[in-house]
Design a protein around this motif. Structure first.
Motif, short mmCIF file in Angstrom:
data_model
loop_
_atom_site.label_atom_id
_atom_site.label_comp_id
_atom_site.label_asym_id
_atom_site.label_seq_id
_atom_site.Cartn_x
_atom_site.Cartn_y
_atom_site.Cartn_z
N MET A 1 0.84 -1.19 0.00
CA MET A 1 0.00 0.00 0.00
C MET A 1 0.88 1.25 0.00
N THR A 2 0.58 2.17 -0.90
CA THR A 2 1.35 3.41 -1.00
C THR A 2 0.87 4.41 0.04
N GLN A 3 1.79 4.89 0.85
CA GLN A 3 1.45 5.87 1.87
C GLN A 3 1.59 7.28 1.28
N PRO A 4 0.75 8.22 1.71
CA PRO A 4 0.91 9.60 1.23
C PRO A 4 2.22 10.18 1.73
N LYS A 5 2.76 11.12 0.97
CA LYS A 5 4.01 11.76 1.33
C LYS A 5 3.78 12.90 2.30
N THR A 6 4.76 13.14 3.14
CA THR A 6 4.66 14.26 4.07
C THR A 6 5.51 15.45 3.63
N LEU A 7 6.53 15.19 2.84
CA LEU A 7 7.39 16.26 2.34
C LEU A 7 7.17 16.43 0.84
N PRO A 8 6.86 17.64 0.40
CA PRO A 8 6.61 17.84 -1.03
C PRO A 8 7.90 17.88 -1.84
N THR A 193 -3.63 15.92 -4.46
CA THR A 193 -4.41 16.15 -3.25
C THR A 193 -3.49 16.24 -2.04
N VAL A 194 -3.78 17.22 -1.18
CA VAL A 194 -3.01 17.44 0.04
C VAL A 194 -3.97 17.54 1.21
N LEU A 195 -3.77 16.67 2.20
CA LEU A 195 -4.62 16.67 3.39
C LEU A 195 -3.93 17.43 4.51
N LEU A 196 -4.63 18.40 5.10
CA LEU A 196 -4.13 19.12 6.27
C LEU A 196 -4.63 18.42 7.53
N VAL A 197 -3.73 18.10 8.42
CA VAL A 197 -4.09 17.44 9.68
C VAL A 197 -3.64 18.30 10.85
N ILE A 219 -5.36 10.34 -1.25
CA ILE A 219 -4.57 11.41 -0.64
C ILE A 219 -3.11 11.24 -1.04
N ASP A 220 -2.57 12.25 -1.73
CA ASP A 220 -1.18 12.19 -2.17
C ASP A 220 -0.20 12.65 -1.10
N TYR A 221 -0.56 13.71 -0.40
CA TYR A 221 0.33 14.30 0.61
C TYR A 221 -0.46 14.57 1.89
N VAL A 222 0.22 14.51 3.01
CA VAL A 222 -0.33 14.87 4.31
C VAL A 222 0.63 15.84 4.98
N THR A 223 0.10 16.93 5.53
CA THR A 223 0.96 17.89 6.22
C THR A 223 0.20 18.52 7.38
N ASP A 224 0.94 18.91 8.42
CA ASP A 224 0.34 19.65 9.53
C ASP A 224 0.83 21.10 9.53
N ASP A 225 1.51 21.51 8.45
CA ASP A 225 2.05 22.87 8.38
C ASP A 225 1.95 23.36 6.94
N LEU A 226 0.87 24.06 6.64
CA LEU A 226 0.62 24.53 5.27
C LEU A 226 1.72 25.49 4.81
N THR A 227 2.12 26.40 5.68
CA THR A 227 3.15 27.39 5.29
C THR A 227 4.44 26.70 4.89
N ALA A 228 4.90 25.76 5.70
CA ALA A 228 6.14 25.05 5.40
C ALA A 228 5.99 24.23 4.12
N PHE A 229 4.85 23.63 3.92
CA PHE A 229 4.61 22.82 2.72
C PHE A 229 4.71 23.68 1.47
N LEU A 230 4.03 24.83 1.48
CA LEU A 230 4.05 25.72 0.31
C LEU A 230 5.42 26.33 0.10
N THR A 231 6.08 26.70 1.18
CA THR A 231 7.40 27.31 1.07
C THR A 231 8.40 26.37 0.42
N ALA A 232 8.23 25.07 0.65
CA ALA A 232 9.12 24.09 0.05
C ALA A 232 8.95 23.98 -1.46
N LEU A 233 7.86 24.55 -1.98
CA LEU A 233 7.57 24.45 -3.41
C LEU A 233 8.01 25.68 -4.20
N ILE A 234 8.46 26.71 -3.52
CA ILE A 234 8.77 27.96 -4.23
C ILE A 234 10.26 28.31 -4.12
#
Length: 234
Positions: A1-8, A193-197, A219-234
């Motif tokens: 089973m493929t688990q969603p990623k936590t780091l983008p 898809t990104v799930l916020l927890v 669910i492709d990604y799971v994160t508890d920090d939206l700012t950090a997740f988005l910052t990692a993409l820019i």
């Protein structure tokens, strides 16, 4: 089973041109507990409408939420309520618990392409919330429950209407949500898809339908920090 990623991985988001965000418990952390005020107001509304006690009202409120996607939809179907009156009273809350988030604002602004708020709430609630967070000006539009003709997520037709209205290329779009069931359709449409927890999920009260399950392969990604997740993409 493929688990969603936590780091983008920035490369995985290189083609994304439409960034779609749920509002409550997504653009601000679950711990802020803003929606609990809305929840209390909805219970009060149901109790007053049906002239019943709060426990009975809350039970029916949650039943309608589970069966129809929102309490409002259930009240409209079964009791013919005025949706504008309900939305105004449900969202009569105190927003002072929200603080400006300049890092989040900068991260959203830096994302390439268009940004949308897609909420089962009202435009005014979204504007008040995003305004308090200092991120409102970074969004191209707000698609609310009124624009959806009061048919809430996770209804397929609501996503179709949103995508059609804004000409969303779903293969190059991503959806951020705090409710797993609201990501089923976006994934089927080809969106990432990104799930916020909650930051401390085990120590935070959530209803059972709010929690991710082992079967949530949409669910492709799971994160508890939206700012950090988005910052990692820019």
């Amino acid at each position: 089973m493929t688990q969603p990623k936590t780091l983008p991985a920035a490369a995985d988001f290189a083609t994304i041109r439409d960034w779609v965000f749920d509002l409550d418990n997504t653009l601000y952390p679950h711990a802020v507990d803003l929606f609990s005020q809305v929840d209390v107001n909805m219970t009060s509304y149901v109790a007053a409408l049906l002239q019943t006690d709060r426990d009975s009202a809350r039970k029916l409120q949650k039943q309608y939420y589970l069966e129809h996607g929102t309490t409002l939809q259930g009240l409209m179907i079964h009791h013919g309520v005025d949706p504008d009156d309900f939305l105004e009273k449900a969202h009569a809350i105190d927003y002072t618990g929200l603080q400006p988030q300049p890092a989040l604002a900068a991260a959203i602004k830096a994302l390439p392409g268009r940004k949308f708020i897609f909420t089962n709430g009202s435009v005014k609630h979204a504007q008040d919330t995003a305004g308090a967070l200092g991120i409102l000006d970074n969004f191209d539009d707000i698609f609310d429950i009124v624009a959806a003709d009061y048919l809430p997520k996770p209804a397929v037709g609501t996503y179709d209407k949103f995508a059609g209205l804004h000409k969303i290329d779903t293969e190059n779009a991503v959806m951020f949500e705090d409710l797993p069931r609201n990501l089923v359709v976006p994934k089927a449409l080809g969106m990432k898809t990104v799930l916020l927890v909650p930051e401390n999920e085990e120590g935070t009260f959530t209803e059972w339908w709010e929690r991710k399950g082992e079967e949530d392969h949409h669910i492709d990604y799971v994160t508890d920090d939206l700012t950090a997740f988005l910052t990692a993409l820019i």
